[in-house]
Write an enzyme that holds these catalytic residues in place. Structure first.
Site, mmCIF file in Angstrom:
data_model
loop_
_atom_site.group_PDB
_atom_site.id
_atom_site.type_symbol
_atom_site.label_atom_id
_atom_site.label_comp_id
_atom_site.label_asym_id
_atom_site.label_seq_id
_atom_site.Cartn_x
_atom_site.Cartn_y
_atom_site.Cartn_z
ATOM 1 N N ASN A 140 -18.213 42.272 -13.483
ATOM 2 C CA ASN A 140 -18.771 43.585 -13.213
ATOM 3 C C ASN A 140 -17.913 44.688 -13.839
ATOM 4 O OD1 ASN A 140 -20.375 45.456 -12.064
ATOM 5 N ND2 ASN A 140 -19.936 44.891 -9.940
ATOM 6 N N THR A 182 -17.327 51.924 -11.339
ATOM 7 C CA THR A 182 -15.897 51.599 -11.359
ATOM 8 C C THR A 182 -15.401 51.552 -12.801
ATOM 9 O OG1 THR A 182 -16.162 50.342 -9.330
ATOM 10 C CG2 THR A 182 -14.184 49.899 -10.612
ATOM 11 N N LYS A 199 -7.250 55.616 -1.390
ATOM 12 C CA LYS A 199 -8.116 55.825 -2.557
ATOM 13 C C LYS A 199 -9.030 57.039 -2.349
ATOM 14 C CE LYS A 199 -9.275 51.829 -4.523
ATOM 15 N NZ LYS A 199 -10.024 50.629 -4.961
ATOM 16 N N LYS A 228 -14.845 54.394 5.350
ATOM 17 C CA LYS A 228 -15.638 53.919 4.206
ATOM 18 C C LYS A 228 -14.957 52.708 3.605
ATOM 19 C CE LYS A 228 -18.826 54.565 1.006
ATOM 20 N NZ LYS A 228 -19.365 53.233 1.324
ATOM 21 N N SER A 246 -20.230 55.951 -4.699
ATOM 22 C CA SER A 246 -20.717 55.642 -3.346
ATOM 23 C C SER A 246 -20.873 56.941 -2.552
ATOM 24 C CB SER A 246 -19.715 54.749 -2.606
ATOM 25 O OG SER A 246 -19.987 53.406 -2.874
ATOM 26 N N LYS A 283 -12.714 48.687 6.087
ATOM 27 C CA LYS A 283 -12.988 47.435 5.376
ATOM 28 C C LYS A 283 -13.577 46.452 6.360
ATOM 29 C CE LYS A 283 -12.472 45.822 1.187
ATOM 30 N NZ LYS A 283 -12.633 46.634 -0.025
HETATM 31 P P1 NAD Z 1 -16.340 39.856 -10.912
HETATM 32 O O1 NAD Z 1 -16.325 38.660 -10.036
HETATM 33 O O2 NAD Z 1 -17.638 40.467 -11.336
HETATM 34 O O3 NAD Z 1 -15.531 39.533 -12.281
HETATM 35 C C1 NAD Z 1 -14.260 38.950 -12.294
HETATM 36 C C2 NAD Z 1 -13.962 38.485 -13.712
HETATM 37 O O4 NAD Z 1 -12.650 37.918 -13.732
HETATM 38 C C3 NAD Z 1 -14.900 37.399 -14.218
HETATM 39 O O5 NAD Z 1 -15.175 37.633 -15.586
HETATM 40 C C4 NAD Z 1 -14.054 36.134 -14.074
HETATM 41 O O6 NAD Z 1 -14.432 35.098 -14.981
HETATM 42 C C5 NAD Z 1 -12.699 36.693 -14.424
HETATM 43 N N1 NAD Z 1 -11.615 35.822 -14.019
HETATM 44 C C6 NAD Z 1 -11.516 35.053 -12.915
HETATM 45 N N2 NAD Z 1 -10.378 34.355 -12.961
HETATM 46 C C7 NAD Z 1 -9.750 34.717 -14.110
HETATM 47 C C8 NAD Z 1 -8.533 34.347 -14.723
HETATM 48 N N3 NAD Z 1 -7.727 33.459 -14.174
HETATM 49 N N4 NAD Z 1 -8.195 34.964 -15.873
HETATM 50 C C9 NAD Z 1 -9.017 35.857 -16.453
HETATM 51 N N5 NAD Z 1 -10.181 36.233 -15.936
HETATM 52 C C10 NAD Z 1 -10.533 35.667 -14.774
HETATM 53 O O7 NAD Z 1 -15.402 40.928 -10.179
HETATM 54 P P2 NAD Z 1 -15.354 42.498 -10.429
HETATM 55 O O8 NAD Z 1 -16.279 43.181 -9.487
HETATM 56 O O9 NAD Z 1 -15.461 42.755 -11.905
HETATM 57 O O10 NAD Z 1 -13.884 42.835 -9.912
HETATM 58 C C11 NAD Z 1 -12.747 42.673 -10.759
HETATM 59 C C12 NAD Z 1 -11.568 43.386 -10.109
HETATM 60 O O11 NAD Z 1 -11.870 44.764 -9.938
HETATM 61 C C13 NAD Z 1 -11.166 42.886 -8.718
HETATM 62 O O12 NAD Z 1 -9.769 43.032 -8.598
HETATM 63 C C14 NAD Z 1 -11.856 43.868 -7.779
HETATM 64 O O13 NAD Z 1 -11.204 43.925 -6.515
HETATM 65 C C15 NAD Z 1 -11.670 45.145 -8.579
HETATM 66 N N6 NAD Z 1 -12.590 46.219 -8.183
HETATM 67 C C16 NAD Z 1 -13.934 46.067 -8.339
HETATM 68 C C17 NAD Z 1 -14.778 47.111 -8.009
HETATM 69 C C18 NAD Z 1 -16.265 47.022 -8.239
HETATM 70 O O14 NAD Z 1 -16.950 48.046 -8.097
HETATM 71 N N7 NAD Z 1 -16.803 45.858 -8.605
HETATM 72 C C19 NAD Z 1 -14.253 48.320 -7.476
HETATM 73 C C20 NAD Z 1 -12.870 48.431 -7.334
HETATM 74 C C21 NAD Z 1 -12.054 47.377 -7.711
#
Ligand code: NAD
Length: 418
Positions: A222, A191, A95, A71, A350, A107
């Site tokens: 997100n 998340t 995880k 997954k 999921s 992945k």
């Molecule tokens: P996203 O692209 O929706 O949001 C990222 C955010 O970070 C945006 O607001 C962006 O402006 C901000 N950002 C970018 N550069 C920055 C900086 N230099 N300083 C401060 N903020 C900054 O991404 P997401 O889905 O919210 O994912 C965020 C993190 O969570 C990532 O590490 C991702 O791997 C992890 N993650 C996400 C999920 C999921 O379900 N979306 C699940 C597990 C882990």
């Protein structure tokens, strides 16, 4: 940039090896986990809008399936390499084991620049990925999901292509689909919701009242944006939040609905007038009780860790803390809830989506959230207990890795892999 990534992926491998040694497990456990069981690289030809064909490189790593089908997400990003896809697949194995979903780790990815591609080019690439890898996928074999720059729409194209190739309706082959084609309610915010539940449990242990706590969040996408909304609905005070354009700070608490409305309209926090402007560096060390990094990797470093004011850090992002910073936080007795625990709500829902697809019966939002809460709370306390009993000297990350590796080792033993 690439070097720092290798470091954090190297850290995953080192932590798995150290867990095997600390728990005195068979060294064969590490042999099973140090690389994917299967790794496939393909060429994906895509007809571009200009009429020519571009050939993209796609990857799928099937890391370990001792607990269930592989997954893990598929990312479309220029930085996708064989090495980072392999390393991210190992994190998924850990995880899933940690949170207790019956999946292994996988992945996938395509090295491409999705921002320069039209929607129809992305659709052809998504369908091409499934034509290349469909023979490796299936609801009982390997179940992809969205990741960087792949979303519910990409999953819908992919499931459509898979169904066409398989000549059967098979919604459980992918998760993160739109609700209209078999997605689960609550998946989009899962998340963040999961991170909020573990924050609540960790705060109780640290003697922090969540209602009175001052929370700072890095990232307003997100994960960060939804986390801010859910914390706010619970009556918590968000004193600072930032995105790529910088941040805002208001010690009495920000008006989160107004801020999210502003971000939705303009795309960025920049221009929001409901707080004092701060930089992203200042956000990390802002005066608060709980810090939630929810943006990028390597944000808490040896340089800023001595200045962090929070007494609890919850890693909603993947890899936001460098190993040096983690050591400093430990010495300063700041509790850190590690990413593989804090952001496992996404893979948990999921799993719920896959269960609903298999049952052909769909749950209401309340049921999804209740079951998510139960699994996150259980996982948090299991890791905390494991830490007290088996690695009292370590951090909560040490405990999380140890707990996950031990579960994998037990399954390997029963299945005759050791
Ligand atoms: P996203 O692209 O929706 O949001 C990222 C955010 O970070 C945006 O607001 C962006 O402006 C901000 N950002 C970018 N550069 C920055 C900086 N230099 N300083 C401060 N903020 C900054 O991404 P997401 O889905 O919210 O994912 C965020 C993190 O969570 C990532 O590490 C991702 O791997 C992890 N993650 C996400 C999920 C999921 O379900 N979306 C699940 C597990 C882990």
């Amino acid at each position: 940039m690439e070097k720092r990534r290798e470091d954090s992926f190297g850290a995953t491998d080192r932590r798995i090896r150290e867990s095997v040694e600390r728990l005195q497990l068979s060294p064969v456990v590490y042999e099973h986990l140090k690389k994917p069981m299967r790794f496939v690289e393909v060429s994906i030809p895509v007809k571009m809008d200009h009429g020519g064909v571009e050939v993209f490189t796609g990857f799928r790593a099937q890391h370990n399936n001792v607990l269930g089908p592989f997954k893990g997400g598929i990312r479309f990003h220029p930085d996708v390499t064989a090495e980072n896809v392999k390393a991210l697949s190992a994190l998924m194995t850990l995880k899933c084991a940690l949170v207790g979903v019956p999946f292994g780790g996988g992945k996938g990815g395509v090295a491409c620049d999705p921002l320069s591609m039209s929607a129809s080019e992305k659709e052809r690439l998504s369908r091409g990925y499934i034509r290349a890898f469909g023979f490796l996928l299936g609801p009982e074999v390997d179940i992809p999901a969205p990741d960087l720059f792949t979303d519910a729409q990409v999953m819908a194209w992919m499931v459509d292509e898979y169904n066409y190739l398989a000549q059967r309706h098979s919604p459980g082959v992918l998760t993160g689909k739109p609700v209209e084609v078999g997605g689960s309610l609550g998946r989009k915010e899962a998340t963040s919701r999961g991170s909020v539940y573990v924050t609540r449990e960790a705060a109780k242990l640290c003697g922090i009242s969540l209602k009175e706590a001052r929370i700072a969040i890095q990232g307003c996408g997100n994960v960060g944006g939804q986390a801010a909304r859910i914390f706010n609905e619970l009556g918590c005070k968000i004193v600072a939040i930032s995105d790529i354009s910088g941040g805002v700070y208001r010690p009495q608490g920000l008006d989160i609905p107004a801020l999210l409305d502003h971000v939705q309209k303009s795309g960025l926090i920049e221009g929001f007038t409901g707080g004092e402007k701060i930089t992203n560096e200042e956000l990390i060390t802002v005066d608060c009780d709980i810090l939630v990094p929810a943006a990028l990797e390597n944000q808490l470093t040896a340089e800023n860790a001595p200045e962090i004011k929070a007494s609890l850090v919850v890693e909603a992002a993947n890899g936001p803390t460098t190993p040096e910073a983690e050591q400093i936080l430990k010495e300063r007795e700041i509790v850190l809830v590690p990413d593989i625990l804090a952001n496992s709500g996404g893979v948990t829902v999921s799993y719920f989506e896959w269960v609903q697809n298999n049952e052909g019966y769909y749950w209401d939002l309340e049921t999804v959230n209740q079951r998510l809460e139960k699994m996150m709370v259980q996982a948090f306390h299991a890791v905390h207990r494991f830490g007290r009993e088996k690695c009292a000297e370590g951090t909560m990350r040490t405990a999380a890795y140890g707990y996950a590796v031990q579960r994998l080792a037990e399954a390997m033993r029963y299945r005759g892999w050791l």
